[in-house]
Design a protein around this motif. Sequence first.
Motif, short mmCIF file in Angstrom:
data_model
loop_
_atom_site.label_atom_id
_atom_site.label_comp_id
_atom_site.label_asym_id
_atom_site.label_seq_id
_atom_site.Cartn_x
_atom_site.Cartn_y
_atom_site.Cartn_z
N THR A 253 0.83 -1.21 0.00
CA THR A 253 0.00 0.00 0.00
C THR A 253 0.86 1.26 0.00
O THR A 253 0.59 2.22 -0.74
CB THR A 253 -0.94 0.00 1.22
OG1 THR A 253 -1.74 -1.19 1.20
CG2 THR A 253 -1.83 1.23 1.21
N ALA B 29 2.26 1.70 -3.42
CA ALA B 29 1.27 2.16 -4.39
C ALA B 29 0.97 3.64 -4.21
O ALA B 29 0.72 4.36 -5.19
CB ALA B 29 -0.02 1.35 -4.25
N ALA C 70 -9.50 1.38 -10.28
CA ALA C 70 -8.71 2.07 -9.26
C ALA C 70 -9.35 1.92 -7.89
O ALA C 70 -8.65 1.68 -6.88
CB ALA C 70 -8.55 3.55 -9.62
N THR C 71 -10.67 2.04 -7.83
CA THR C 71 -11.36 1.92 -6.54
C THR C 71 -11.30 0.49 -6.01
O THR C 71 -11.12 0.26 -4.80
CB THR C 71 -12.83 2.37 -6.68
OG1 THR C 71 -12.86 3.72 -7.15
CG2 THR C 71 -13.56 2.28 -5.36
N LEU D 228 -8.91 -1.74 -6.55
CA LEU D 228 -7.56 -1.95 -6.02
C LEU D 228 -7.38 -1.23 -4.68
O LEU D 228 -6.79 -1.78 -3.74
CB LEU D 228 -6.53 -1.43 -7.03
CG LEU D 228 -6.42 -2.22 -8.34
CD1 LEU D 228 -5.50 -1.50 -9.31
CD2 LEU D 228 -5.92 -3.64 -8.08
N ALA D 229 -7.89 0.01 -4.60
CA ALA D 229 -7.78 0.75 -3.34
C ALA D 229 -8.53 0.05 -2.22
O ALA D 229 -8.04 0.00 -1.08
CB ALA D 229 -8.33 2.18 -3.55
N HIS E 111 -4.36 7.27 -10.65
CA HIS E 111 -5.61 7.51 -9.93
C HIS E 111 -5.59 6.82 -8.56
O HIS E 111 -6.14 7.35 -7.58
CB HIS E 111 -6.80 6.99 -10.74
CG HIS E 111 -7.25 7.94 -11.80
ND1 HIS E 111 -8.57 8.10 -12.15
CD2 HIS E 111 -6.56 8.79 -12.61
CE1 HIS E 111 -8.68 9.00 -13.11
NE2 HIS E 111 -7.46 9.42 -13.41
N LEU E 112 -4.97 5.64 -8.51
CA LEU E 112 -4.91 4.90 -7.24
C LEU E 112 -4.22 5.71 -6.16
O LEU E 112 -4.59 5.62 -4.98
CB LEU E 112 -4.17 3.57 -7.47
CG LEU E 112 -4.01 2.65 -6.26
CD1 LEU E 112 -5.37 2.21 -5.73
CD2 LEU E 112 -3.16 1.43 -6.64
N LEU F 49 -6.82 5.95 -3.05
CA LEU F 49 -6.52 5.12 -1.88
C LEU F 49 -6.65 5.86 -0.55
O LEU F 49 -7.27 5.33 0.40
CB LEU F 49 -5.13 4.50 -2.04
CG LEU F 49 -4.66 3.54 -0.95
CD1 LEU F 49 -5.67 2.42 -0.73
CD2 LEU F 49 -3.30 2.95 -1.31
N SER G 75 -12.07 9.38 -8.41
CA SER G 75 -11.48 9.01 -9.70
C SER G 75 -12.15 9.74 -10.86
O SER G 75 -11.47 10.22 -11.77
CB SER G 75 -11.57 7.49 -9.90
OG SER G 75 -11.03 7.11 -11.14
#
Length: 561
Positions: free
Chosen positions: A11, A14, A366-367, A369-370, A431-432, A436, A492
């Motif tokens: 994390t 990222a 992206a969301t 993954l977050a 975006h991540l 995040l 995002s």
Amino acid sequence: MQRIAWLPALTLAAMLGPVLAGLVGTILPALGYFPAAGADRLTLEPLQDLLAWPGLPRATWLSVSTGLLATGLSLAIVALITAGWIGTRAFRALERLLSPLLSVPHAAAAFGIAFLIAPSGWVVRLISPWATGWAQPPDVLIVQDPWGLAMVAGLVVKEVPFLMLMTLAALGQTDANRALTVAQSLGYGRITGWMRTVFPRIYAQIRLPVYVVLVYSMSVVDVAVILGPNTPPTLSVQIVRWMNDPDLALRLQAAAAALLQLALVLATVTLWWLAERAVAWLGHRLIATGARGRADRMQRQLGLCAGAAVAAAVLLGLLSLAVWSVAGFWSYPDLLPNSLTLRTWMRHGPDLWTTALETAVIAVTATGLALLLALGCLEAEYRYGLRMRTGGLFILYLPLLVPQTAFLPGLQTLLLSIGADAGRGPVIATHLVFVLPYVFLSLGDPFRAWDPRYGTIASALSASPDQVLWRVRLPMLLAPVLTACAVGIAVSVGQYLPTLLVGGGRVQTLTTEAVALAAGGDRRAIGVHGLVQTLAALLPFAAAVLLPTLIWRNRRGLRHG
């Protein structure tokens, strides 16, 4: 259990990896090293070229002044509303508007404000010609005014809901009711007592969010393009112009300007920090005087009017977008169009559908993954008995405290230097970085507040830690998880600069297309794109409210997490 032990490190990588890489990619060109442009030696020429730009003093002043003014006004409005109206029916009404106001992207809100306050906007039409005598739109520069006041208004209407949400989250840790009761028993007015006893405790909790607002307001690009001045523009907008110039040599000057932007942000945050100390000292002196405050009624009304004006500006702005999207012929000073038509929707519909799909793919990925990373970190906290301390909270906010214009140009330059293809993958990764922190902050408190006795009971029934997480904890936290996802998608959808720079112009989202229309001035097309952009951010919030009710319709205790 070892399977989640590495997730906190992943994390951090990222969140901070792209920021650090982007800063390196900014520093080297700023010092003259950019082999892609034929610059292969260290030199101070980019900085000298930047200092020779005639618009630098004005652009620098605009960035600092608009950032400070927008942040100060937003914080003052939130303080007045909370001090004067918390616990009342009016406050609950404003509280219910928080989610819709927060979900509106900055670009859409800025377009709505522009449609309201423009010389031919709704505000002027409402009072013309009967009150103003203006048979034609007045020749007054309101939108993109040279002082940046329209830009400040566009920022305030978006930052007030954000700071209000942070304030409400902090209230539970301040024992506000008891402190205010004691202050009022000593003869202090409601607002005076609240500001002197409760606000210092709340501000200690929301200091980092206030810094985030300050940094964002100083370096924002999309709102500045729509509402800000352009001769010269703010420093952040000028950086983007240089980055998009076909002359690669100007990227060195853009990198030098990006470092200047970072230095300005650091200096301004330091100035704000010093102002905090000065206000604290002044507050102690005021308390020592024993003054109880006699302007409570006026301050309460001012706070309510300011809060109502913020909500009305956003909602009326969205309504203006909707009306313009279906407007036929609309002459001044008519309040409504002479006819309605779907011609603009039909003309932009096919391209709009493709752009909306691209926006959804990026936002959902992206969301997702977050969410996985945030859940992994929070579960690691729970299993290993860890706690989020001040240092960890600062790291979580760090991607939001570094101005986007300081590292995104460098990240684009770095990708170009190593021959990496610009496209959807790098845009999702970028975006991540911004999604995040918001997902983690939205999910953190509900996850930690979950009663561990449910897990103890499940473990006593032979459930493994993973089974406790997936079959007990997450189903019970469905509403907070969906809310965190909605927040992530909204963040995002609203990203402009990461998509524009890292995507290299090849990735088109609703936000980039809407801002691109600002230069053309086609209000009908802007209305269509702004409205679809808002719906893309708002629909996940509606789903986050409705889905738990439908899924847990037979289990009333689970409907609200």
